[in-house]
Structure formats: C-alpha cells, structure tokens
Design an enzyme around this catalytic site. Structure first.
Site, PDB file in Angstrom:
ATOM      1  N   ASN A 104     -23.612  -9.084 -25.077  1.00 29.63           N
ATOM      2  CA  ASN A 104     -22.872  -8.257 -26.347  1.00 29.63           C
ATOM      3  C   ASN A 104     -23.425 -10.139 -27.363  1.00 29.63           C
ATOM      4  O   ASN A 104     -22.851 -11.101 -27.339  1.00 29.63           O
ATOM      5  CB  ASN A 104     -21.939  -7.993 -26.288  1.00 29.63           C
ATOM      6  CG  ASN A 104     -21.253  -7.187 -25.440  1.00 29.63           C
ATOM      7  OD1 ASN A 104     -21.605  -5.552 -25.508  1.00 29.63           O
ATOM      8  ND2 ASN A 104     -20.084  -7.777 -24.571  1.00 29.63           N
ATOM      9  N   GLY A 160     -21.015  -8.763 -13.481  1.00 36.12           N
ATOM     10  CA  GLY A 160     -20.189  -9.970 -13.481  1.00 36.12           C
ATOM     11  C   GLY A 160     -20.229 -10.297 -15.426  1.00 36.12           C
ATOM     12  O   GLY A 160     -19.418 -11.114 -15.577  1.00 36.12           O
ATOM     13  N   GLU A 208     -33.780  -7.703 -18.122  1.00 36.76           N
ATOM     14  CA  GLU A 208     -33.224  -8.270 -17.173  1.00 36.76           C
ATOM     15  C   GLU A 208     -33.906  -8.893 -16.169  1.00 36.76           C
ATOM     16  O   GLU A 208     -33.644 -10.058 -16.021  1.00 36.76           O
ATOM     17  CB  GLU A 208     -32.355  -7.176 -16.043  1.00 36.76           C
ATOM     18  CG  GLU A 208     -31.507  -6.615 -16.931  1.00 36.76           C
ATOM     19  CD  GLU A 208     -30.230  -7.556 -17.162  1.00 36.76           C
ATOM     20  OE1 GLU A 208     -30.422  -8.883 -16.796  1.00 36.76           O
ATOM     21  OE2 GLU A 208     -29.777  -6.489 -18.454  1.00 36.76           O
ATOM     22  N   GLU A 231     -25.916 -15.185 -19.708  1.00 40.93           N
ATOM     23  CA  GLU A 231     -26.256 -14.681 -20.285  1.00 40.93           C
ATOM     24  C   GLU A 231     -26.478 -14.531 -21.600  1.00 40.93           C
ATOM     25  O   GLU A 231     -26.586 -14.281 -22.994  1.00 40.93           O
ATOM     26  CB  GLU A 231     -24.622 -14.216 -20.416  1.00 40.93           C
ATOM     27  CG  GLU A 231     -24.037 -13.589 -19.077  1.00 40.93           C
ATOM     28  CD  GLU A 231     -24.370 -12.341 -18.711  1.00 40.93           C
ATOM     29  OE1 GLU A 231     -25.183 -11.350 -19.632  1.00 40.93           O
ATOM     30  OE2 GLU A 231     -24.610 -11.702 -17.387  1.00 40.93           O
TER      31      GLU A 231
HETATM   32  N1  SER Z   1     -26.602  -6.886 -18.812  1.00 44.47           N
HETATM   33  C1  SER Z   1     -25.819  -7.184 -17.947  1.00 44.47           C
HETATM   34  C2  SER Z   1     -26.176  -8.887 -17.366  1.00 44.47           C
HETATM   35  O1  SER Z   1     -27.142  -8.403 -16.773  1.00 44.47           O
HETATM   36  C3  SER Z   1     -24.850  -6.292 -17.221  1.00 44.47           C
HETATM   37  O2  SER Z   1     -24.647  -7.454 -15.822  1.00 44.47           O
HETATM   38  O3  SER Z   1     -25.955  -9.473 -17.664  1.00 44.47           O
HETATM   39 ZN    ZN Z   2     -28.871  -9.873 -17.518  1.00 47.99          ZN
END
Ligand code: SER
Ligand code: ZN
Length: 602
Positions: free
Chosen positions: A258, A254, A313, A291
């Site tokens: 970074n 999705g 996560e 994010e």
């Molecule tokens: N690290 C990413 C996220 O979960 C992978 O989709 O935001």
């Molecule tokens: Zn994530």
C-alpha cells in the site's frame, strides 16, 4: 455458491473503465461493529470507453445514503454493486455506508486484528469498504479523514496531522483502490530517517505492538538499504516524506505494498537474534525490499487489469532477487532462487494447476497469486535482461518508468519498451507469457577432429487447455571445460528459437565437458545424461558456480539412490570432491555449505 461466484472473467473481454476518477475523499468513523465510511468521488466520463453504464463495485456494504451533485439518488442494487443514472458532465458522487469490521473474517477489506483496525484491498477488497470502481485501471489521488479515539490512525500518503480524534492523510499520487490502506490501533513506534539522493528527508516508522520494539532494527536497516539500492541501481527515489510499515498478526499475505503504508504479516518483519535463524533474516530483508520496490513497479506504474499481475509481481520479484544477490552474494542467491522455483513453480507448471504467466481467464483472482505469476514471471525478466544485455535492460527500464509513470499498464506496454529501445522483435519471446508448462531441452553431442557439435532440442509438454506448444526463445548460456578442468570455451550465449538447433565449437584439444545452462539462464528442464566423471570435473573446476552446485546435487542424488537401492557404501569420489569444496577458502562459506547439504528435489 451463487452464480456470481462462478463467473469466468476473460482477458479478451477487457473494456476501459466507463468513468474515470479525478479525486477521492474518504471519511471514516471507526467502530469495531459499525464503522461509517463517507466517500466523495469526482467522476467524469472516460472518452476512450465504449461503455456508458455507471457501475460501482460493492460487497457486504450497508448503503445509508447516496447523492449525485448534492441530490439524493436511489441506485439500483445488484449482487456485486450498484448502478445509477448519472449526468453526462463531470459529477460528484457521495455515499455513506456502514460496515462491520469485526464480522469480516475473510481479512479482505477492513477488519479487526487483536483490537486494531486493518485493511487488505488487493486484489478486490476495497469494494468491501465503500462503493467504488474497484479495478486497477482507475487511478486517483485520495484524501482520507479518520475519526477514532485510538492512539494511531494511519492511511496512505502524507500525514496532515491530528486534532482531537481526527487524523487526516493526503496521498498526492494517483493510485488504484487496491493500494488503499487504513490502520487504527495502539502501537509502539520504531523510527529512523532516510535522505533521498536528491536530499529529501523521509521519516521511516515501523508500528508494532508493545513488546515488539526490539524486533524492528533488522527490518529498518533492510528498508534503508533497499531505498539506497533502488536509487543506485534503478534510479528510483522515494516520493513521500514518510514511509510507514505496520506489523499485523492476522494477515492473508506476507505483506502488502500500500502506498506509503506497507502492512506486514508480523512474521515477515519482526526478528531478533535471540529467536530468529539466518533464513528468517534473509526472508525479512527480501520481503521488505520487495514491498519497497513496489513503490515504482506496482504503485507508480500499476497493472491495467489482474491478468497483468506478473507485470508488477514478476518484475518486483526479479528486483528483490537482484537486490538480495547484491547484498548477500549472487551465486548462492541464484542457487536458492532456482531451488525455490523448481520446488514450487515447476511443480505447478507440471501439474493440473499449470497456467500461463499471463492467464487468459480466471474465476477468482485470489487464486492467481502463484509461483508462476511471481517466480516464473521473474525468470522472464531475467531472460529478457540476458537477451538484451545489462546496458540495454537499463535503457529499457528508464523508458518504462518515463513513459508509463502514473499509468495502468499491460505486458504489451512492458515488451514495447524493449522493442523501442533495442529494435529487436519480442513477439516470439511473448510466448513465455501465454504458454504454460516448463520447456524441456534435450542435448545431442558429437566430437571429431577437435570439433564439438551440440544439438539442442526443445519441447514443452501439453498443459490443461494447451495441447500444442510452439518453440520458445530460450537463452542457453554455455561454456566448455577441458578434461583437466581448465576452460576451453568461456561462457557464450546460445539463443534457441527453433525446435532444434545445432552449434559447433572447433579447435578443441579433446572432447570437452559442457557446462550447460550456466547460471540457470532459462527456466527449463535440461535433459542430458552427464557421467559421474564429468560431474566430478564440473564440481571441482567449473567457473560457473551454479553448475558446480548442480554437479554436487546430481552426484549426491546418484550416491543416495545407489545407497538406498543397492545398499552400496557411499561413493568415496563424491565425498572426496565435497571435502575439496569444503577446504577451498576462496569459495563463499555459504556456497560450500549448500554444496555439502543433502540434494534437494529437482
Ligand atoms: N502484492 C502483495 C505482494 O506481492 C501480495 O502479497 O507484495
Ligand atoms: Zn509483490
């Protein structure tokens, strides 16, 4: 398939990295079929590692040259990287590789999407860009230089400017390679600003292809609200002068967090009122928040190894759920989140792919970006917060950020901050991380002389590789209703730790109607045969909106089954109850809408 592909990696085999990295400088000369990557990496031996071999991951790379302290070396090449003799003292590794982004159709590493250069390095894509210890517990500051005649060449951190076709970036925050990003292309930019709580200005940019500028406003607003929310609720400020988002059409996930350069699947960021539904906007808002929140839970504090994936996560999903609850209304968000959990994670947990929130082995980490790691992981954080209370949760999180900033951590580190701040023992709670499967909680009841006795029993079915399950810590929020719908006992928390536990409530006027697992306080399957009469009272009067919704769903299900199996006419008591919900203007319209929708799967 090579032998390499089927190698199982075990959590129990973890070894700290043999070498640590103090600094990385990368220089890219972008070309669609022949990109050159020069790296200069400062290594030193890790005193805490028993491993002595120098090994760098690398895949699909054409090594052109390698130097240690300026002297050319000839590394031994392996299927998965290279090894080399290195000095005992700190040294500088330099290499130049050539890669072919246009041939990279796995979308892992550096690849092309509609003429733009784009990267995806989580989990193990950086090794397709250059030779490096591509593991999350090796964290370093990165300087990046990009040569390209494309209008924009972006990387992580602070922009140091562009001269001619050369752009420079510097990321002062140590990060693992999976958070590296590079983007090169032709874009239009949708810009705005944010000022942090301590007064630091941040430039916000969304890079899109021409024609998409009018689909950015919603995501930008969501970003600013997320930044303010993380300051207010978690005390976390943004830590660079720029935050860039790029929308990409070809993207496996999705979006990706970074550092300072989030890359989004276009569908997860672009929307306009002409083409998008409410659900699209809600999804975009939640992903933007997710994010952004990773900046602290994932980037500043990352995972020691990929077995700990839920550390970042699960926590970040929980944080985005809290955010959406604050922004959109907690009751409906909880109902939606639980529906998604039941629809995806319960299926996973009750099928052949069941695995623990922290797996003990994997063959391919990319297969572990699952509903269990993400959504069940978030439920574990929610339970911890319920168990310790809001104030203690905040204290524990403050300690987590203070103690582990700049580190690569484990689930043990995470639970330790709760132990240290509450003096409670979380060793049984930790089973939630190691035992797969969805616990069942069954209910036995009796009522006599104004006293209601409740016995809760738990069991978790066998899952692949785990035949016998131990009892878990299950927080069960419960309230009791009188027959007239008034509340006899307001919400209390029962904490089930044994296989079976009994509770009694006395001084009641009559047999109560229990409202069990209020707010869906634990990710379990509750087994109780609730009568239609009880459900109608719960739907009409429960103070817990989640259980009102549950009652409507169960009633709807029973009515549908009755209509299908017995060709019965729709039960009027159900439709009357729904009409009452619909007419109640004190209720959130979204809540009324989902109560009246056809029931979803359990
Ligand atoms: N690290 C990413 C996220 O979960 C992978 O989709 O935001
Ligand atoms: Zn994530």
């Amino acid at each position: 398939m090579t032998v390499q592909d089927t190698q199982t990696i075990f959590l129990a085999d973890y070894q700290p990295p043999a070498f640590l990295v103090d600094h990385v400088a990368l220089e890219f000369t972008l070309h669609p079929t022949a990109t050159r990557v020069r790296s200069t990496v400062k290594f030193r031996k890790n005193p805490d590692s028993p491993v002595t071999d120098f090994f760098l991951h690398g895949e699909n790379l054409n090594l052109l040259s390698a130097y240690i302290n300026g002297v050319a070396v000839s590394p031994i090449m392996t299927d998965s990287g290279l090894t080399c003799d290195v000095p005992e003292t700190p040294f500088i590794w330099q290499s130049e590789v050539e890669i072919d982004p246009s041939a990279n159709t796995s979308l892992s590493g550096l690849y092309m999407s509609n003429g733009m250069f784009c990267t995806q390095c989580e989990a193990e894509g950086f090794r397709r860009i250059t030779y490096y210890p591509d593991r999350p517990d090796v964290m370093a500051p990165f300087d990046v230089t990009i040569h390209s005649d494309l209008p924009y060449a972006l990387s992580n951190g602070e922009p140091l400017g562009r001269e001619g076709d050369t752009s420079r970036w510097q990321d002062p925050w140590p990060k693992p390679a999976y958070l590296f990003a590079l983007v090169g292309g032709t874009f239009e930019i949708f810009s705005d600003h944010f000022t942090t709580a301590s007064g630091k200005p941040v430039d916000l940019n969304i890079y899109v292809r021409d024609g998409d500028q009018d689909k950015c406003a919603f995501a930008m607003e969501a970003l600013k609200i997320s930044m303010a929310w993380d300051e207010q609720v978690y005390g976390r400020e943004y830590d660079l002068s720029v935050f860039n988002i790029v929308a990409v059409d070809d993207f496996n996930m999705g979006a990706m967090e970074n550092k300072g350069l989030n890359i989004f699947n276009s569908s997860a960021v672009l929307a306009s009122a002409e083409t998008a539904l409410d659900a699209n906007f809600e999804r975009i808002e939640a992903i933007i928040a997710h994010e952004y929140f990773h900046n602290w839970t994932g980037n500043r504090i990352t995972c020691r190894d990929w077995f700990q994936l839920s550390l970042k996560e699960g926590l970040t999903v929980f944080r985005d759920q809290q955010f959406s609850a604050d922004v959109r209304g907690a009751d409906v968000r909880r109902i939606e989140d639980v529906s998604a959990l039941r629809g995806r994670q319960f299926r996973e947990d009750n099928g052949p792919l069941a695995h623990p929130v922290r797996p003990e082995s994997f063959v391919e980490i990319n297969n572990f970006y699952t509903a269990t790691i993400y959504e069940k992981g978030a439920e574990l954080i929610r339970m911890l917060k319920i168990l310790v209370g809001d104030a203690a949760y905040k204290t524990a999180l403050d300690l987590y950020f203070d103690r582990h900033d700049g580190q690569a951590c484990t689930i043990e580190d995470w639970l330790q901050v709760f132990t240290d701040t509450t003096a409670q023992d979380f060793s049984q709670f930790k089973l939630w991380y190691s035992q797969a499967g969805t616990p069942r909680v069954t209910v036995d009841e009796s009522f006599a002389d104004g006293t209601y006795c409740l016995t809760l029993r738990q069991s978790t079915p066998p899952t692949p590789g785990q035949a016998d399950k131990k009892p878990m810590v299950i927080p069960v929020a419960i309230g009791l209703l009188n027959e007239d719908g008034s509340e006899a006992v307001p919400t209390q928390l029962l904490i089930l730790t044994e296989e079976s536990q009994s509770y009694s409530f006395d001084g009641l006027q009559g047999r109560p109607i229990p409202s069990l697992l209020r707010g869906f306080s634990a990710p379990v399957i509750l087994q109780r045969s609730t009568t239609k009469a009880e459900r109608l009272i719960l739907l009409a009067f429960d103070t817990d909106m989640f259980n009102r919704y549950e009652a409507s769903r169960e009633l709807g299900r029973a009515v549908l089954i009755d209509m299908l199996c017995n060709t019965a006419a729709p039960d009027p008591s159900y439709s009357e109850a729904l009409l009452q919900v619909l007419a109640d203007e004190t209720l959130d319209p979204a809540f009324r809408a989902i109560c009246c929708a056809l029931p979803r799967p359990r």
